[in-house]
Design a protein around this motif. Sequence first.
Motif, PDB file in Angstrom:
ATOM      1  N   LEU A 147       0.856  -1.172   0.000  1.00 24.37           N
ATOM      2  CA  LEU A 147       0.000   0.000   0.000  1.00 24.37           C
ATOM      3  C   LEU A 147       0.894   1.224   0.000  1.00 24.37           C
ATOM      4  N   ILE A 148       0.496   2.225  -0.756  1.00 18.21           N
ATOM      5  CA  ILE A 148       1.236   3.477  -0.838  1.00 18.21           C
ATOM      6  C   ILE A 148       0.245   4.600  -0.573  1.00 18.21           C
ATOM      7  N   ALA A 149       0.596   5.507   0.343  1.00 17.20           N
ATOM      8  CA  ALA A 149      -0.286   6.623   0.655  1.00 17.20           C
ATOM      9  C   ALA A 149       0.469   7.930   0.540  1.00 17.20           C
ATOM     10  N   ALA A 150      -0.212   8.935   0.019  1.00 18.39           N
ATOM     11  CA  ALA A 150       0.366  10.268   0.016  1.00 18.39           C
ATOM     12  C   ALA A 150       0.502  10.704   1.471  1.00 18.39           C
ATOM     13  N   ASN A 203      -5.309  11.308   1.508  1.00 18.83           N
ATOM     14  CA  ASN A 203      -6.298  11.651   0.479  1.00 18.83           C
ATOM     15  C   ASN A 203      -6.325  10.635  -0.653  1.00 18.83           C
ATOM     16  N   LEU A 204      -5.342   9.732  -0.684  1.00 21.40           N
ATOM     17  CA  LEU A 204      -5.400   8.622  -1.629  1.00 21.40           C
ATOM     18  C   LEU A 204      -4.479   7.509  -1.158  1.00 21.40           C
ATOM     19  N   VAL A 205      -4.860   6.291  -1.504  1.00 22.06           N
ATOM     20  CA  VAL A 205      -4.045   5.113  -1.213  1.00 22.06           C
ATOM     21  C   VAL A 205      -3.977   4.287  -2.489  1.00 22.06           C
ATOM     22  N   VAL A 206      -2.772   3.852  -2.837  1.00 21.80           N
ATOM     23  CA  VAL A 206      -2.569   3.011  -4.005  1.00 21.80           C
ATOM     24  C   VAL A 206      -2.300   1.595  -3.529  1.00 21.80           C
ATOM     25  N   HIS A 207      -3.084   0.646  -4.028  1.00 21.47           N
ATOM     26  CA  HIS A 207      -2.809  -0.769  -3.759  1.00 21.47           C
ATOM     27  C   HIS A 207      -2.023  -1.286  -4.945  1.00 21.47           C
ATOM     28  N   VAL A 208      -0.834  -1.834  -4.664  1.00 19.75           N
ATOM     29  CA  VAL A 208       0.011  -2.411  -5.703  1.00 19.75           C
ATOM     30  C   VAL A 208      -0.053  -3.922  -5.554  1.00 19.75           C
ATOM     31  N   GLY A 209      -0.420  -4.605  -6.615  1.00 21.88           N
ATOM     32  CA  GLY A 209      -0.488  -6.055  -6.598  1.00 21.88           C
ATOM     33  C   GLY A 209       0.819  -6.676  -7.068  1.00 21.88           C
ATOM     34  N   GLU A 210       1.059  -7.917  -6.678  1.00 22.42           N
ATOM     35  CA  GLU A 210       2.270  -8.623  -7.092  1.00 22.42           C
ATOM     36  C   GLU A 210       2.358  -8.763  -8.608  1.00 22.42           C
ATOM     37  N   ASP A 211       1.210  -8.688  -9.278  1.00 24.38           N
ATOM     38  CA  ASP A 211       1.166  -8.823 -10.734  1.00 24.38           C
ATOM     39  C   ASP A 211       1.403  -7.502 -11.464  1.00 24.38           C
ATOM     40  N   GLY A 212       1.739  -6.444 -10.723  1.00 21.25           N
ATOM     41  CA  GLY A 212       1.975  -5.143 -11.338  1.00 21.25           C
ATOM     42  C   GLY A 212       0.726  -4.329 -11.552  1.00 21.25           C
ATOM     43  N   SER A 213      -0.372  -4.727 -10.937  1.00 21.56           N
ATOM     44  CA  SER A 213      -1.620  -3.956 -11.051  1.00 21.56           C
ATOM     45  C   SER A 213      -1.615  -2.833 -10.019  1.00 21.56           C
TER      46      SER A 213
END
Length: 108
Positions: free
Chosen positions: A74-77, A85-95
């Motif tokens: 998980l990546i958050a600003a 204000n946003l969270v990026v979920h990064v999957g092992e498949d590059g999604s």
Amino acid sequence: MLAVIHHTSTNRSPRTLDALAAELADGRYWLAQKLIVAKGRTRRFAGAFAIARKPELIEFLAGAIDRGDLREMLIAAEWTDGEPNLVVHVGEDGSFAIHTPASARIGP
């Protein structure tokens, strides 16, 4: 970060790392790499945690993708009050999935 993922009002899925980079503002980001260790019924977070500026973050993700060593994270600003204000979920498949909390919704 998990609260934002679970209570999302907006979810966008950039298809490439370049598309993700275009959606992220300059600034610092918090990264939490998923690794849960279970011992009996007890589970604990044992993953890595880091803070990086946007160029470092994109470089790290590009390297992990190139090596085939991308881990779920998980990546958050960076934020100061409440939730990011946003969270990026990064999957092992590059999604990539960008989640925005309901409190950050714009418009009706």
